[in-house]
Design an enzyme around this catalytic site. Structure first.
Site, PDB file in Angstrom:
ATOM      1  N   ASN A 106       0.893  -1.164   0.000  1.00 21.24           N
ATOM      2  CA  ASN A 106       0.000   0.000   0.000  1.00 21.24           C
ATOM      3  C   ASN A 106       0.936   1.220   0.000  1.00 21.24           C
ATOM      4  OD1 ASN A 106      -1.834   2.029   0.584  1.00 21.24           O
ATOM      5  ND2 ASN A 106      -2.967   0.811   2.080  1.00 21.24           N
ATOM      6  N   LYS A 123       3.209   1.622   3.216  1.00 22.32           N
ATOM      7  CA  LYS A 123       2.501   1.647   4.514  1.00 22.32           C
ATOM      8  C   LYS A 123       3.053   0.599   5.480  1.00 22.32           C
ATOM      9  CE  LYS A 123      -2.325   1.605   6.190  1.00 22.32           C
ATOM     10  NZ  LYS A 123      -3.733   1.521   5.701  1.00 22.32           N
ATOM     11  N   CYS A 168      -2.798   6.474   6.153  1.00 21.26           N
ATOM     12  CA  CYS A 168      -3.996   6.111   6.929  1.00 21.26           C
ATOM     13  C   CYS A 168      -3.705   5.656   8.352  1.00 21.26           C
ATOM     14  CB  CYS A 168      -4.842   5.087   6.182  1.00 21.26           C
ATOM     15  SG  CYS A 168      -6.492   4.981   6.895  1.00 21.26           S
TER      16      CYS A 168
HETATM   17  N1  CDV Z   1      -7.189   2.276   5.672  1.00 23.83           N
HETATM   18  C1  CDV Z   1      -6.976   2.236   6.981  1.00 23.83           C
HETATM   19  O1  CDV Z   1      -5.848   2.081   7.438  1.00 23.83           O
HETATM   20  N2  CDV Z   1      -8.061   2.332   7.772  1.00 23.83           N
HETATM   21  C2  CDV Z   1      -8.017   2.252   9.202  1.00 23.83           C
HETATM   22  C3  CDV Z   1      -9.295   1.708   9.779  1.00 23.83           C
HETATM   23  C4  CDV Z   1      -9.402   0.261   9.569  1.00 23.83           C
HETATM   24  C5  CDV Z   1      -9.429   1.981  11.258  1.00 23.83           C
HETATM   25  C6  CDV Z   1      -7.728   3.609   9.830  1.00 23.83           C
HETATM   26  O2  CDV Z   1      -6.856   3.652  10.719  1.00 23.83           O
HETATM   27  O3  CDV Z   1      -8.401   4.584   9.526  1.00 23.83           O
END
Ligand code: CDV
Length: 310
Positions: A106, A123, A168
């Site tokens: 990712n 990631k 994320c």
């Molecule tokens: N794409 C992500 O990493 N989403 C996570 C969800 C699963 C909690 C996040 O930390 O936002």
């Protein structure tokens, strides 16, 4: 002053049936808006080019491979790179990467104003699970579709400053920010796809998710005296809703611009990288105040080790 005009290019939902070409059109429309505002840098979300596919359990490799990029830019993303070069806009772009060795990451890249890739990040903190889980309201199979990033948390000199990237779930971990803070990061870029409910705790709804999003972005920015730019892919993808809340956070920890919709939307702010200096020279002057001799557990241990029972 070291000004960088930043456009966080929030995306509304991308349905599973949508093509790369359709998505690229939307990305270019956002790039045009950013250019009209005078942006130097545009920040797109995590896995920008497809629906958030880790919610689907698919076993057919050919079908899985359709979600991944084997080259960047590829045929469908080349027009976006061409436009970025014409506009003179640097870019953070998240996508699913399939390497020549067959590894899946990712990934996010940072390009300069000539649309040359200057940085790549994969990631590190992959949330969710590696196998289909019938107990969950919906799947979050990032551990099935990706392996943990192998590039660490580097920073890059770009746009007259020091830039870092994460993706994320990384934003929820203080180690992410501090590792880049220790390299003098002045602007940290990230994209996200965050389901608006917790698949294992239905009571944790959108309000809580929005709150926790702001909380981690603001604390990470403040504690490392860095700008943070966070861009969502939001709204309902084939019935699966994700939060918006794309935000630009200043080095004092204040949100200075935030998305108002859960759709394609530019969040814009003129950021002065020199605003990072005060915090870095005072309360968060790491060289003067950190005590790493007491932080051994941070890198020496993974899970919790409880004290002995009485
Ligand atoms: N794409 C992500 O990493 N989403 C996570 C969800 C699963 C909690 C996040 O930390 O936002």
């Amino acid at each position: 002053m070291r000004m960088v005009n930043v456009a966080a290019a929030q995306m509304g939902p991308i349905q599973r049936a949508e093509t790369r070409a359709q998505v690229a059109e939307r990305l270019m429309a956002l790039m045009h808006q950013a250019h009209d505002l005078g942006a130097d840098l545009i920040v797109y979300p995590e896995l920008t080019l497809t629906t958030f596919f880790p919610r689907y359990y698919v076993t057919d490799t050919d079908e899985i491979n359709r979600w991944y990029e084997t080259e960047m830019p590829g045929a469908e993303t080349q027009p976006l790179f061409d436009l970025a070069r014409q506009c003179g806009i640097a870019m953070y772009l998240g996508y699913a990467e399939l390497t020549p060795e067959g590894k899946r990451f990712n990934t996010a890249i940072l390009t300069d104003k000539q649309a040359q890739i200057v940085g790549k990040y994969r990631k590190v903190h992959l949330p969710g699970h590696a196998d289909f889980d019938p107990e969950r309201a919906f799947q979050h199979l990032e551990k099935y579709y990706f392996e943990p990033g192998d590039l660490g948390f580097p920073v890059w000199r770009a746009l007259g400053g020091i830039f870092g990237m994460c993706i994320c779930n990384d934003r929820r971990w203080p180690e992410t920010y501090r590792t880049m803070g220790l390299q003098g990061v002045e602007m940290l870029l990230l994209g996200y796809n965050t389901p608006s409910v917790n698949s294992q705790r239905a009571s944790e709804g959108p309000a809580e998710r929005y709150f926790q999003n702001d909380l981690v972005l603001q604390s990470g920015a403040y504690q490392n005296s860095t700008w943070v730019v966070a861009t969502a892919k939001a709204g309902s993808e084939d019935g699966n809703h994700m939060i918006g809340g794309s935000a630009i956070v200043n080095p004092e920890g204040h949100i200075v611009a935030q998305a108002k919709t859960e759709d394609d939307e530019i969040v814009f702010h003129a950021c002065d990288l020199d605003d990072t200096e005060f915090g870095k020279k005072t309360i968060f002057d790491f060289a003067r105040h950190r005590r790493p001799e007491h932080y051994g557990r941070i890198t020496g241990q993974v899970g919790v080790e409880l004290p002995p029972e009485e």
